[in-house]
Enzyme design. Structure first.
Site, PDB file in Angstrom:
ATOM      1  N   MET A  14      10.822   6.634 -15.942  1.00 34.45           N
ATOM      2  CA  MET A  14       9.418   6.147 -16.230  1.00 34.45           C
ATOM      3  C   MET A  14       9.032   7.298 -17.052  1.00 34.45           C
ATOM      4  O   MET A  14       8.444   7.099 -18.109  1.00 34.45           O
ATOM      5  CB  MET A  14       8.441   5.954 -14.833  1.00 34.45           C
ATOM      6  CG  MET A  14       8.679   4.829 -14.189  1.00 34.45           C
ATOM      7  SD  MET A  14       8.077   3.202 -14.949  1.00 34.45           S
ATOM      8  CE  MET A  14       6.315   3.368 -14.952  1.00 34.45           C
ATOM      9  N   GLY A  15       9.189   8.560 -16.557  1.00 31.71           N
ATOM     10  CA  GLY A  15       8.817   9.503 -17.317  1.00 31.71           C
ATOM     11  C   GLY A  15       9.286   9.770 -18.653  1.00 31.71           C
ATOM     12  O   GLY A  15       8.803  10.002 -19.535  1.00 31.71           O
ATOM     13  N   VAL A  74       6.911  11.906 -10.812  1.00 32.70           N
ATOM     14  CA  VAL A  74       8.076  12.485  -9.920  1.00 32.70           C
ATOM     15  C   VAL A  74       7.669  11.485  -8.777  1.00 32.70           C
ATOM     16  O   VAL A  74       6.652  11.078  -8.764  1.00 32.70           O
ATOM     17  CB  VAL A  74       7.952  13.819  -9.531  1.00 32.70           C
ATOM     18  CG1 VAL A  74       8.133  14.761 -10.662  1.00 32.70           C
ATOM     19  CG2 VAL A  74       6.336  14.208  -8.790  1.00 32.70           C
ATOM     20  N   ASN A 102       2.928   6.632  -8.031  1.00 32.98           N
ATOM     21  CA  ASN A 102       2.471   5.760  -6.958  1.00 32.98           C
ATOM     22  C   ASN A 102       1.847   6.646  -5.708  1.00 32.98           C
ATOM     23  O   ASN A 102       2.489   6.365  -4.696  1.00 32.98           O
ATOM     24  CB  ASN A 102       3.402   4.659  -6.589  1.00 32.98           C
ATOM     25  CG  ASN A 102       3.202   3.687  -7.503  1.00 32.98           C
ATOM     26  OD1 ASN A 102       2.344   3.245  -8.199  1.00 32.98           O
ATOM     27  ND2 ASN A 102       4.353   2.696  -7.596  1.00 32.98           N
ATOM     28  N   SER A 128       1.352   1.190 -14.614  1.00 30.13           N
ATOM     29  CA  SER A 128       2.295   0.109 -14.262  1.00 30.13           C
ATOM     30  C   SER A 128       2.913  -0.752 -15.418  1.00 30.13           C
ATOM     31  O   SER A 128       2.344  -0.780 -16.576  1.00 30.13           O
ATOM     32  CB  SER A 128       1.401  -1.363 -13.432  1.00 30.13           C
ATOM     33  OG  SER A 128       1.996  -2.457 -13.284  1.00 30.13           O
ATOM     34  N   GLY A 130       6.615  -0.949 -15.254  1.00 31.61           N
ATOM     35  CA  GLY A 130       8.153  -0.741 -15.155  1.00 31.61           C
ATOM     36  C   GLY A 130       8.839   0.251 -16.430  1.00 31.61           C
ATOM     37  O   GLY A 130       7.835   0.717 -17.214  1.00 31.61           O
ATOM     38  N   LYS A 182      -4.345   1.158  -8.270  1.00 30.89           N
ATOM     39  CA  LYS A 182      -3.028   0.873  -8.354  1.00 30.89           C
ATOM     40  C   LYS A 182      -2.276   0.291  -7.186  1.00 30.89           C
ATOM     41  O   LYS A 182      -1.416  -0.377  -7.269  1.00 30.89           O
ATOM     42  CB  LYS A 182      -2.239   2.129  -9.059  1.00 30.89           C
ATOM     43  CG  LYS A 182      -0.533   1.894  -9.243  1.00 30.89           C
ATOM     44  CD  LYS A 182      -0.480   0.821  -9.837  1.00 30.89           C
ATOM     45  CE  LYS A 182       1.238   0.771 -10.508  1.00 30.89           C
ATOM     46  NZ  LYS A 182       2.157   0.922  -9.497  1.00 30.89           N
ATOM     47  N   ASN A 186      -0.318  -3.528  -6.546  1.00 27.66           N
ATOM     48  CA  ASN A 186       0.902  -3.512  -5.874  1.00 27.66           C
ATOM     49  C   ASN A 186       0.688  -4.438  -4.781  1.00 27.66           C
ATOM     50  O   ASN A 186       1.624  -5.132  -4.620  1.00 27.66           O
ATOM     51  CB  ASN A 186       1.503  -2.149  -5.525  1.00 27.66           C
ATOM     52  CG  ASN A 186       2.167  -1.362  -6.782  1.00 27.66           C
ATOM     53  OD1 ASN A 186       1.591  -1.441  -8.067  1.00 27.66           O
ATOM     54  ND2 ASN A 186       3.085  -0.479  -6.586  1.00 27.66           N
ATOM     55  N   TYR A 190       2.781  -7.785  -4.519  1.00 23.66           N
ATOM     56  CA  TYR A 190       3.601  -8.273  -3.218  1.00 23.66           C
ATOM     57  C   TYR A 190       3.214  -9.681  -3.108  1.00 23.66           C
ATOM     58  O   TYR A 190       4.327 -10.486  -2.670  1.00 23.66           O
ATOM     59  CB  TYR A 190       3.421  -7.424  -2.053  1.00 23.66           C
ATOM     60  CG  TYR A 190       4.217  -6.282  -2.072  1.00 23.66           C
ATOM     61  CD1 TYR A 190       4.203  -5.003  -2.845  1.00 23.66           C
ATOM     62  CD2 TYR A 190       4.828  -5.862  -0.618  1.00 23.66           C
ATOM     63  CE1 TYR A 190       5.046  -3.789  -2.615  1.00 23.66           C
ATOM     64  CE2 TYR A 190       5.489  -4.793  -0.359  1.00 23.66           C
ATOM     65  CZ  TYR A 190       5.587  -3.610  -1.572  1.00 23.66           C
ATOM     66  OH  TYR A 190       6.222  -2.584  -1.130  1.00 23.66           O
ATOM     67  N   LYS A 260       8.878   0.149  -1.324  1.00 20.06           N
ATOM     68  CA  LYS A 260       8.638   1.617  -1.386  1.00 20.06           C
ATOM     69  C   LYS A 260       7.356   1.903  -0.476  1.00 20.06           C
ATOM     70  O   LYS A 260       7.054   2.961  -0.121  1.00 20.06           O
ATOM     71  CB  LYS A 260       8.565   2.273  -2.648  1.00 20.06           C
ATOM     72  CG  LYS A 260       9.738   2.318  -3.307  1.00 20.06           C
ATOM     73  CD  LYS A 260       9.600   3.288  -4.581  1.00 20.06           C
ATOM     74  CE  LYS A 260      10.652   3.035  -5.542  1.00 20.06           C
ATOM     75  NZ  LYS A 260      10.272   2.765  -6.916  1.00 20.06           N
ATOM     76  N   ARG A 445     -15.136 -12.068  24.816  1.00 23.72           N
ATOM     77  CA  ARG A 445     -14.935 -10.609  24.909  1.00 23.72           C
ATOM     78  C   ARG A 445     -16.111 -10.229  25.897  1.00 23.72           C
ATOM     79  O   ARG A 445     -15.953  -9.391  26.792  1.00 23.72           O
ATOM     80  CB  ARG A 445     -15.426 -10.018  23.561  1.00 23.72           C
ATOM     81  CG  ARG A 445     -14.226  -9.976  22.682  1.00 23.72           C
ATOM     82  CD  ARG A 445     -14.747  -9.623  21.009  1.00 23.72           C
ATOM     83  NE  ARG A 445     -14.860  -8.099  21.003  1.00 23.72           N
ATOM     84  CZ  ARG A 445     -16.180  -7.339  20.968  1.00 23.72           C
ATOM     85  NH1 ARG A 445     -17.025  -7.974  20.719  1.00 23.72           N
ATOM     86  NH2 ARG A 445     -15.895  -6.099  20.884  1.00 23.72           N
TER      87      ARG A 445
END
Ligand code: 6PG
Length: 471
Positions: A14-15, A74, A102, A128, A130, A182, A186, A190, A260, A445
């Site tokens: 990515m970097g 990182v 992230n 985002s 990839g 972000k 994600n 999912y 992750k 309850r």
């Protein structure tokens, strides 16, 4: 010496790609990584460009124009803190650190507060798309002090994806707003991936389709209402051959999904804020369940599929499924957006949901033509707590409910699990119910725990000495 406008710490996929993207747009960038192979890789790829690649932190920091702007790419977690700790003594007042990984939003809050006290600005920025997004134009979700954002806005706009000519980046809000958005991105990712996998399961097992047919179906779907990055790559995946055997690669991949954790973070925070996002929760649970491969294999021997096998007309199944996917994908974005609405109030982000829909239309993993509808809904009603309350969205999902009900029925009768689709329909049915059986839960309850209840005919809280009181 101070000749580079931007610094990049972390020269992994990515970097490195984001750095090259910045360089393409004419910015001088210095890259730092502790690992020499990463530095060598950048040296190879930089060719004649104005890029410094080094594993010497002092050289890196001194090569940057002041006040410095340093991007961190990182792995999330303690490595971010370690990098900041090492870097901080070398920095000066008004330098800006942008964490583009992230990171969990609560970590971003802590880091912003700590750094601002020592004169360093900090921004949490979601990125985002990839590898290819980073290289060719990602969707960028920046949060942090607005006044510092203006320092980096032109660069971020230059490197971001564009929809027509509009950049897929805008300042989202203070503090951890960018990382929060972000995270929810994600979570939605999912949900969508789980829904697509459920469609694959049904088409493969009930529809009896082979990978070539699946490739054709998903390619065709990508030209219609489902047009999106995830449908597009799914079509490509079915066409991929395995290099080690002559089989389709998809058939050689173990059915045990990893993560992750960002989807789980979304569910955790939604639970904390008491915002219902069942499709995302189910997607996280299904990834977890998929990992119990050995137990599933034992269970399969003990409990067989229901005997009934439906007669299925492939063409009909395809049309039903296309609409069911649209319904369930739309309700997944709905849940994510609704979480953003309430989180924005709780965390004082003052998010503009219209802007978020806008910058998600290009570059990111969840980009899809559905987002045009969502963007239009928020353009008409910017303060919508739930997009199902928008008339045209409500009409659209209402018209598709028959299809998703039929698809789910097929899954139920053939024993194919469709949890995310079911969750999306259950969410829809519950959300559109003016009355839900929660009165019974309140009664229970109060009956077992004297937790009190409210009445629908008068104000106040009430407790009853129930006839059947057990405790
Ligand atoms: C993106 C992706 C990216 C990454 C996920 C994978 O927007 O580019 O979301 O951030 O692919 O973190 O997440 P899992 O490992 O949890 O599936």
């Amino acid at each position: 010496m101070k000749e580079y406008e931007y610094g990049m710490i972390g020269l992994g996929t990515m970097g490195r790609n984001l750095l090259l993207n910045m360089s393409d747009k004419g910015y001088g960038v210095a890259g730092f990584d502790k690992s020499s192979p990463q530095v060598e890789q950048l040296k190879k790829e930089k060719e004649e460009r104005n890029i410094l690649a080094t594993s010497n932190l002092n050289e890196f920091v001194n090569a940057l124009k002041t006040p410095r702007v340093i991007i961190l790419l990182v792995p999330a977690g303690k490595i971010v803190d370690e990098v900041i700790q090492e870097l901080q003594p070398l920095l000066s007042d008004n330098d800006l650190l942008m964490d583009c990984g992230n990171s969990h939003f609560t970590d971003t809050n802590t880091r912003s507060e700590q750094l601002v006290n020592s004169g360093i600005y900090f921004m949490g920025v979601g990125v985002s798309g990839g590898e290819s997004g980073a290289r060719n134009g990602p969707s960028i979700m920046p949060g942090g002090p607005k006044e510092v954002y203006t320092r980096v806005a032109p660069m971020l706009e230059a490197i971001s994806a564009k929809v027509k000519t509009e950049p897929c980046v805008t300042w989202l809000g203070p503090g951890s707003a960018g990382h929060y958005v972000k995270m929810v991105h994600n979570g939605i990712e999912y949900g969508l991936m789980q829904l697509i996998s459920e469609a694959y399961h049904l088409l493969k097992v009930v529809g009896g389709m082979n990978n070539d047919e699946l490739h054709t179906v998903f390619s065709k779907w990508n030209e219609g209402i489902l047009r999106s990055f995830l449908i597009e790559i799914t079509a490509d995946i079915f066409a991929q051959k395995d290099e080690l055997t002559s089989n389709s690669l998809i058939d050689m991949i173990l059915d045990s999904a990893h993560q992750k954790g960002t989807g789980g973070w979304t569910s955790e925070d939604a639970m904390e804020l008491q915002v219902p996002i069942p499709v995302i929760d189910l997607a996280v649970s299904m990834r977890n369940l998929s990992a119990y491969k050995k137990e599933r294999e034992v269970a399969q021997q003990k409990m067989q599929n229901p005997k009934s096998k439906l007669e299925t007309d492939k063409k009909k199944l395809l049309s039903l499924l296309e609409h069911a996917l649209y319904f369930s994908m739309l309700t997944t974005y709905t849940q994510g957006m609704s979480l953003l609405y309430y989180a924005s109030k709780e965390y004082k982000y003052d998010l503009k949901l219209q802007n978020i829909a806008k910058i998600w239309r290009g570059g990111c993993i969840i980009r899809a033509s559905i987002l045009d509808d969502i963007y239009n809904a928020f353009s008409q009603q910017p303060d919508l707590s739930n997009i199902l309350l928008n008339d045209s969205i409500a009409l659209k999902v209402m018209q598709l409910q028959t299809e998703i009900r039929k698809v789910i029925q097929t899954g139920v009768e053939t024993g194919i699990p469709l949890p995310a689709m079911m969750g999306s329909l259950a969410y829809y049915d519950s959300y559109r119910s003016g009355w839900l059986p929660a009165n019974l839960i309140q009664a229970q309850r109060d009956c077992f725990g004297a937790h009190t209840y409210e009445r629908n005919d008068r104000e106040g809280t009430f407790h009853t000495h129930w006839n059947q009181e057990k405790n």
